[in-house]
Design a protein around this motif. Structure first.
Motif, mmCIF file in Angstrom:
data_model
loop_
_atom_site.group_PDB
_atom_site.id
_atom_site.type_symbol
_atom_site.label_atom_id
_atom_site.label_comp_id
_atom_site.label_asym_id
_atom_site.label_seq_id
_atom_site.Cartn_x
_atom_site.Cartn_y
_atom_site.Cartn_z
ATOM 1 N N LEU A 22 39.489 50.415 32.870
ATOM 2 C CA LEU A 22 38.133 49.866 32.854
ATOM 3 C C LEU A 22 38.112 48.460 32.246
ATOM 4 N N VAL A 23 38.876 48.249 31.196
ATOM 5 C CA VAL A 23 38.971 46.918 30.582
ATOM 6 C C VAL A 23 39.580 45.923 31.582
ATOM 7 N N ALA A 24 40.613 46.339 32.281
ATOM 8 C CA ALA A 24 41.242 45.466 33.281
ATOM 9 C C ALA A 24 40.244 45.125 34.389
ATOM 10 N N ILE A 25 39.489 46.115 34.827
ATOM 11 C CA ILE A 25 38.476 45.888 35.862
ATOM 12 C C ILE A 25 37.453 44.873 35.364
ATOM 13 N N GLY A 26 37.036 45.003 34.121
ATOM 14 C CA GLY A 26 36.081 44.055 33.543
ATOM 15 C C GLY A 26 36.624 42.638 33.528
ATOM 16 N N ASN A 27 37.899 42.495 33.206
ATOM 17 C CA ASN A 27 38.514 41.159 33.191
ATOM 18 C C ASN A 27 38.575 40.560 34.598
ATOM 19 N N ILE A 28 38.877 41.382 35.575
ATOM 20 C CA ILE A 28 38.927 40.891 36.955
ATOM 21 C C ILE A 28 37.516 40.518 37.421
ATOM 22 N N ILE A 29 36.525 41.317 37.065
ATOM 23 C CA ILE A 29 35.135 40.994 37.405
ATOM 24 C C ILE A 29 34.753 39.645 36.802
ATOM 25 N N ASN A 30 35.144 39.414 35.569
ATOM 26 C CA ASN A 30 34.850 38.140 34.911
ATOM 27 C C ASN A 30 35.494 36.975 35.671
ATOM 28 N N THR A 31 36.733 37.138 36.054
ATOM 29 C CA THR A 31 37.436 36.096 36.813
ATOM 30 C C THR A 31 36.742 35.826 38.146
ATOM 31 N N ARG A 35 34.837 32.437 39.647
ATOM 32 C CA ARG A 35 35.200 31.853 40.943
ATOM 33 C C ARG A 35 33.973 31.765 41.845
ATOM 34 N N LEU A 36 33.172 32.823 41.846
ATOM 35 C CA LEU A 36 31.972 32.834 42.683
ATOM 36 C C LEU A 36 31.024 31.707 42.266
ATOM 37 N N GLY A 37 30.871 31.503 40.982
ATOM 38 C CA GLY A 37 30.013 30.423 40.496
ATOM 39 C C GLY A 37 30.477 29.066 40.980
ATOM 40 N N LEU A 74 34.149 37.452 50.641
ATOM 41 C CA LEU A 74 35.284 38.195 50.077
ATOM 42 C C LEU A 74 35.077 38.490 48.590
ATOM 43 N N ILE A 75 34.600 37.506 47.846
ATOM 44 C CA ILE A 75 34.370 37.713 46.419
ATOM 45 C C ILE A 75 33.277 38.751 46.203
ATOM 46 N N LEU A 129 43.080 38.618 46.796
ATOM 47 C CA LEU A 129 44.229 37.891 47.336
ATOM 48 C C LEU A 129 43.827 37.097 48.572
ATOM 49 N N ARG A 130 43.070 37.715 49.451
ATOM 50 C CA ARG A 130 42.603 37.010 50.656
ATOM 51 C C ARG A 130 41.744 35.810 50.283
ATOM 52 N N GLU A 131 40.884 35.977 49.290
ATOM 53 C CA GLU A 131 40.019 34.886 48.857
ATOM 54 C C GLU A 131 40.837 33.729 48.300
ATOM 55 N N THR A 132 41.837 34.036 47.496
ATOM 56 C CA THR A 132 42.669 32.963 46.945
ATOM 57 C C THR A 132 43.459 32.260 48.045
ATOM 58 N N ARG A 133 43.852 32.999 49.065
ATOM 59 C CA ARG A 133 44.551 32.380 50.203
ATOM 60 C C ARG A 133 43.631 31.413 50.938
#
Length: 152
Positions: A22-31, A35-37, A74-75, A129-133
């Protein structure tokens, strides 16, 4: 009476692995939110340029707007999957405690919610990954600017 604190401690230990996920998911959501912003800010700039440009410059703006639109999609989908994964992880933890305190065997359901969460997480990471590509493809430096024919 002594057995109840031991059961609680054991359940908390069992619930720690899902909580770390859950903590990892939260960190990815933050990232992804960051990016979305940035992508949304860039889209606003491009939308202003859309009406102010013509010819090849306008075509370049439209191409970038299309890429931005894909990235936003994608985001957004990735964020949705991550939120669903987080809800499944939360459900897993709740089920572990319900099983311990109510005495109902819900291990199969808890395992199912955890597996579902990992599935959502994996799909979200593929979209990330697709979004970063798409982002890196859009940021390719034109070869004429690299002046590859020159030795430096």
């Amino acid at each position: 009476m002594n057995q109840v604190p031991g059961m609680i401690a054991q359940t908390i230990q069992l619930a720690l692995a899902p909580v770390f996920v859950l903590v990892a998911i939260g960190n990815i959501i933050n990232t992804l939110s960051s990016r979305l912003g940035r992508v949304v800010d860039r889209s606003r700039t491009l939308q202003k340029l859309h009406g102010e440009t013509q010819g090849p410059e306008h075509d370049a703006v439209v191409r970038e707007i299309r890429i931005i639109d894909k990235r936003i999609h994608l985001i957004s989908r990735s964020l949705l999957l991550l939120v669903l994964a987080g809800l499944c992880i939360g459900s897993t933890v709740v089920l572990l405690f319900v099983e311990e305190f109510v005495g109902v065997n819900v291990q199969a359901v808890a395992a199912g919610t955890f597996i579902l969460a990992i599935g959502f997480l994996m799909n979200a990471l593929v979209l990330f990954l697709r979004e970063t590509r798409h982002a890196t493809d859009a940021l390719r430096i034109p070869s004429e600017l690299l002046e590859l024919d020159r030795k430096l």
